[in-house]
Scaffold this motif. Structure first.
Motif, PDB file in Angstrom:
ATOM      1  N   THR A  70       0.635  -2.412 -14.224  1.00 45.87           N
ATOM      2  CA  THR A  70      -0.411  -1.449 -13.888  1.00 45.87           C
ATOM      3  C   THR A  70       0.169  -0.073 -13.631  1.00 45.87           C
ATOM      4  OG1 THR A  70      -1.724  -3.247 -12.947  1.00 45.87           O
ATOM      5  CG2 THR A  70      -2.395  -1.011 -12.390  1.00 45.87           C
TER       6      THR A  70
ATOM      7  N   HIS B 120      -5.476   2.436  -6.730  1.00 46.22           N
ATOM      8  CA  HIS B 120      -6.342   2.077  -5.600  1.00 46.22           C
ATOM      9  C   HIS B 120      -7.149   0.819  -5.942  1.00 46.22           C
ATOM     10  CE1 HIS B 120      -8.969   2.425  -2.155  1.00 46.22           C
ATOM     11  NE2 HIS B 120      -9.995   2.345  -2.978  1.00 46.22           N
ATOM     12  N   HIS B 121      -7.663   0.749  -7.140  1.00 50.50           N
ATOM     13  CA  HIS B 121      -8.415  -0.446  -7.567  1.00 50.50           C
ATOM     14  C   HIS B 121      -7.504  -1.677  -7.619  1.00 50.50           C
ATOM     15  CE1 HIS B 121     -12.290   1.305  -8.123  1.00 50.50           C
ATOM     16  NE2 HIS B 121     -11.901   2.089  -9.107  1.00 50.50           N
ATOM     17  N   LEU B 122      -6.289  -1.501  -8.069  1.00 53.19           N
ATOM     18  CA  LEU B 122      -5.344  -2.622  -8.071  1.00 53.19           C
ATOM     19  C   LEU B 122      -5.161  -3.146  -6.647  1.00 53.19           C
ATOM     20  CD1 LEU B 122      -3.195  -4.437  -9.412  1.00 53.19           C
ATOM     21  CD2 LEU B 122      -1.538  -2.610  -8.939  1.00 53.19           C
ATOM     22  N   GLU B 123      -4.950  -2.235  -5.727  1.00 51.95           N
ATOM     23  CA  GLU B 123      -4.794  -2.591  -4.319  1.00 51.95           C
ATOM     24  C   GLU B 123      -5.997  -3.393  -3.826  1.00 51.95           C
ATOM     25  OE1 GLU B 123      -4.923   0.208  -0.515  1.00 51.95           O
ATOM     26  OE2 GLU B 123      -3.360   0.784  -1.956  1.00 51.95           O
ATOM     27  N   GLU B 124      -7.198  -2.917  -4.143  1.00 51.56           N
ATOM     28  CA  GLU B 124      -8.422  -3.597  -3.712  1.00 51.56           C
ATOM     29  C   GLU B 124      -8.532  -4.993  -4.338  1.00 51.56           C
ATOM     30  OE1 GLU B 124     -11.456  -0.820  -4.872  1.00 51.56           O
ATOM     31  OE2 GLU B 124     -11.588  -0.027  -2.832  1.00 51.56           O
ATOM     32  N   LEU B 125      -8.067  -5.136  -5.559  1.00 55.86           N
ATOM     33  CA  LEU B 125      -8.170  -6.415  -6.255  1.00 55.86           C
ATOM     34  C   LEU B 125      -7.194  -7.479  -5.759  1.00 55.86           C
ATOM     35  CD1 LEU B 125      -8.624  -5.140  -9.908  1.00 55.86           C
ATOM     36  CD2 LEU B 125     -10.340  -6.328  -8.519  1.00 55.86           C
TER      37      LEU B 125
ATOM     38  N   THR C  91      -5.740   9.813 -13.701  1.00 56.58           N
ATOM     39  CA  THR C  91      -6.508   8.643 -13.232  1.00 56.58           C
ATOM     40  C   THR C  91      -5.642   7.639 -12.463  1.00 56.58           C
ATOM     41  OG1 THR C  91      -6.153   7.405 -15.286  1.00 56.58           O
ATOM     42  CG2 THR C  91      -8.130   8.818 -15.176  1.00 56.58           C
TER      43      THR C  91
ATOM     44  N   LEU D 191      -6.825   6.500  -8.839  1.00 58.08           N
ATOM     45  CA  LEU D 191      -7.968   5.593  -8.878  1.00 58.08           C
ATOM     46  C   LEU D 191      -7.558   4.203  -9.360  1.00 58.08           C
ATOM     47  CD1 LEU D 191     -11.041   5.145  -8.640  1.00 58.08           C
ATOM     48  CD2 LEU D 191     -11.221   5.930 -11.014  1.00 58.08           C
ATOM     49  N   ILE D 192      -6.768   4.139 -10.412  1.00 64.91           N
ATOM     50  CA  ILE D 192      -6.342   2.848 -10.974  1.00 64.91           C
ATOM     51  C   ILE D 192      -5.528   2.058  -9.960  1.00 64.91           C
ATOM     52  CG2 ILE D 192      -4.905   1.761 -12.762  1.00 64.91           C
ATOM     53  CD1 ILE D 192      -7.631   2.962 -13.731  1.00 64.91           C
TER      54      ILE D 192
ATOM     55  N   ARG E  52       0.837  -1.213   0.000  1.00 62.98           N
ATOM     56  CA  ARG E  52       0.000   0.000   0.000  1.00 62.98           C
ATOM     57  C   ARG E  52       0.872   1.263   0.000  1.00 62.98           C
ATOM     58  NH1 ARG E  52      -3.098  -3.053   3.859  1.00 62.98           N
ATOM     59  NH2 ARG E  52      -5.082  -3.649   2.907  1.00 62.98           N
TER      60      ARG E  52
END
Length: 176
Positions: free
Chosen positions: A152, A168-173, A162, A165-166, A78
């Motif tokens: 990524t 952050h989404h990678l982290e969530e995935l 962007t 956001l991108i 993170r």
């Protein structure tokens, strides 16, 4: 004046790539930007490839402290992604240079070797983070995790607006 002039040449070449792309890199222009005669550049860099290697070193060297050594693997990832987002947003020229070098490396075998060698440390650090604990989505191997992050980040750096956001989404995935 040796090391200072050498660094000035590297920064001028870096700036030329950032503003005009790799195809806009001309030794004569770099020399002019630094205020020296074109032939003098070869006292510092015998070949254009030597100057380009120095630019790669300058650019990639800015990432050495982006992966923390302390904390859980998930926290380290993170923090690393957060540092990269900040760099993408605050220094888009750095990422423009790196992407130019990446594209050129697909057609230039000697540059491909240089870029791969410099990325080896990033790849190894990420692979180690992914080996440390079972915080990742099922089936994500350490090497696949590292490659996913690298790809990524490179893609996100093409659109700084962007990138947050991108990534952050990678982290969530990938983090459970």
């Amino acid at each position: 004046m040796g090391p200072e002039r050498r660094q000035a040449l590297v920064l001028a070449a870096y700036d030329r790539i950032a503003r005009h792309g790799f195809d806009g890199l001309r030794l004569r222009d770099v020399a002019t930007d630094v205020g020296i005669d074109h032939s003098t550049i070869h006292h510092h860099f015998p070949t254009k490839q030597d100057l380009i290697t120095a630019v790669v070193d300058h650019a990639t060297g800015q990432f050495r402290s982006t992966t923390p050594r302390e904390g859980t693997a998930a926290d380290r990832l993170r923090a690393h992604l957060g540092a990269l987002v900040k760099m993408i947003e605050e220094r888009p020229e750095l990422h423009a240079v790196l992407r130019e070098l990446d594209v050129r490396a697909t057609r230039d075998p000697s540059l491909r070797v240089v870029v791969a060698e410099r990325e080896q440390g990033w790849r190894a650090a990420l692979t180690e983070v992914f080996r440390q604990e079972d915080a990742w989505v099922a089936g994500l191997t350490p090497s696949a995790g590292a490659e996913l992050v690298i790809a990524t980040v490179k893609g996100a750096s093409l659109r700084p607006e962007t990138a947050r956001l991108i990534l952050h989404h990678l982290e969530e995935l990938i983090i459970r």
